[in-house]
Scaffold this active site. Sequence first.
Site, mmCIF file in Angstrom:
data_model
loop_
_atom_site.group_PDB
_atom_site.id
_atom_site.type_symbol
_atom_site.label_atom_id
_atom_site.label_comp_id
_atom_site.label_asym_id
_atom_site.label_seq_id
_atom_site.Cartn_x
_atom_site.Cartn_y
_atom_site.Cartn_z
ATOM 1 N N GLU A 38 1.262 -3.819 -3.549
ATOM 2 C CA GLU A 38 1.479 -2.489 -4.137
ATOM 3 C C GLU A 38 2.948 -2.250 -4.458
ATOM 4 O O GLU A 38 3.512 -1.185 -4.168
ATOM 5 C CB GLU A 38 0.927 -1.408 -3.204
ATOM 6 C CG GLU A 38 -0.571 -1.535 -2.947
ATOM 7 C CD GLU A 38 -1.184 -0.308 -2.295
ATOM 8 O OE1 GLU A 38 -0.419 0.551 -1.816
ATOM 9 O OE2 GLU A 38 -2.427 -0.196 -2.282
ATOM 10 N N GLU A 42 -8.369 -4.948 -1.304
ATOM 11 C CA GLU A 42 -8.521 -4.036 -0.168
ATOM 12 C C GLU A 42 -9.515 -2.941 -0.514
ATOM 13 O O GLU A 42 -9.458 -2.361 -1.602
ATOM 14 C CB GLU A 42 -7.189 -3.367 0.214
ATOM 15 C CG GLU A 42 -6.167 -4.253 0.883
ATOM 16 C CD GLU A 42 -4.909 -3.480 1.273
ATOM 17 O OE1 GLU A 42 -4.963 -2.232 1.291
ATOM 18 O OE2 GLU A 42 -3.890 -4.112 1.562
#
Length: 510
Positions: free
Chosen positions: A127, A274
Amino acid sequence: MGSNPYPLFLFLLLHYFLAVGEAAGSRSAKPPFVGVNIGTDLSNLLPPADLAAFLKAQQIQHVRLYGADPGILSALAGAGVSVALSVPNDQLIALGSSNATAAAWVARHILPFDPDTPISAVAVGDEVPTAVPNALPVLLPALRSLSAALAAANFSSIPVSTPLPFSVILDPFPPSQAYFNQTLAAAFLLPLLQFLNDTGAPLMLNLYPYYAFMQSRGAVPLDNALFRPLAPALEEVDPNTLLHYTNVLDAMVDAAYVSMRNLNFSGVPVLITETGWPHNGARRDEPYATPDLASTYNSNLIRHVFGRTGTPMRPESTPSVYIYELFDEDLRPGPLSEANWGLFHGNGTAAYLLRATGAGGFLANDTTDRTYCVATEGADRRSLQAALDWACGPGRANCSDLQPGESCYLPNDVRDHASYAFDSYYQSQSKAAGSCYFQGIAMITTTDPSHGNCIFPGSKQMNMTSEGSNATETNKAGIPPGLRLREQNNNIVFMILNMILVISVSTMRL
């Protein structure tokens, strides 16, 4: 004498079986998988050898590590587990500025382990656009240098990508109007997609319907976030495509497809690095972080992926998924839920029960008949003490772990002790009807009450059953059940082909 029709018939039959075999092989070439993320921010992570044994017992064949721990990689050698490695964000600058550093990373973290521990992918950073935006300029160079280093070491088949947050996609609902954040598109996302397209790597995305639900302020139905069946009136319908969305995850994936298509890329697959649901949180601020909802989400997720239903926009393509996460990470800072995303506690006991029966044997923590007997909330202390005394006395429950200094002595509280004794009696009676009553102060639960080093009798029995069943799942040659099934299918085909040839020869002789 007329022509014999049998050889032609047999030829067509042979062609049919070969076509069926080829089609079956192509369908099973790359089926979607469900893996798990393994974080290490916990105070009692299993030693590498025990972790490898745990993964094998749970029939987990795909994991993602937030690093490249050599101890874990060594322990997984020959365990049949494919590993996605991660490059931490603090290593991006070094990798992005030096090809030699990338080559050294491959030499240290992949060459000594693959193929004994197969490396399925390399996730560079995590991220980055939101977590460390100042490192964004070196992310693409890091991807390219690692990809080149892998190719130079004859590992070009290992894809290299970077997990992105879903927040890089704007206006995601309905999916048909989604698009990438324009401030990132030209400078970063466009060249990233070009790199992924050129190398055959997936777009890695962290997708959390839990957060989509929590942040929607009621706009997203809870059932929609949990994969629960919806009444047609509650299904989200994309007005531009008229596609019906029965769950949030599919809508997120299709929003990614649309965003990529807007940049003229339609061949890059999505890999969900995820997703998950927390099983505990602050009562006031995180009321939906519960064991029941976590079980519902992850159980339905597993069934959804193995069902290979795809998404409304791409029904032929089902993304693979890594569940966040295998173990609770009790050392993680932040809200209470941050430490409670695990399928299991750090000691290996289940945080809750999964209900994914029939999902290819994935996870022995699969459950519907796994129940425990515990004391009810608000039960009278005197009644609890009397029932505890009976269970450990005339009831002949095994209460040895409740003695001072033993694993379940603390907390030294009558309710906790009664719960252990009740479950011990309940399990000793083979969960017979009426064995979890105790004058109305006991109840049956599907949530494992084990805590810390205190493992309840029901959990102990299930662990022994799982070990026994897993032992029967592999034959003496160590062949997994799925492979045996494919071999059996092949044997059947070859037997039929052999019969065809015998009949054909006999016919020609006639």
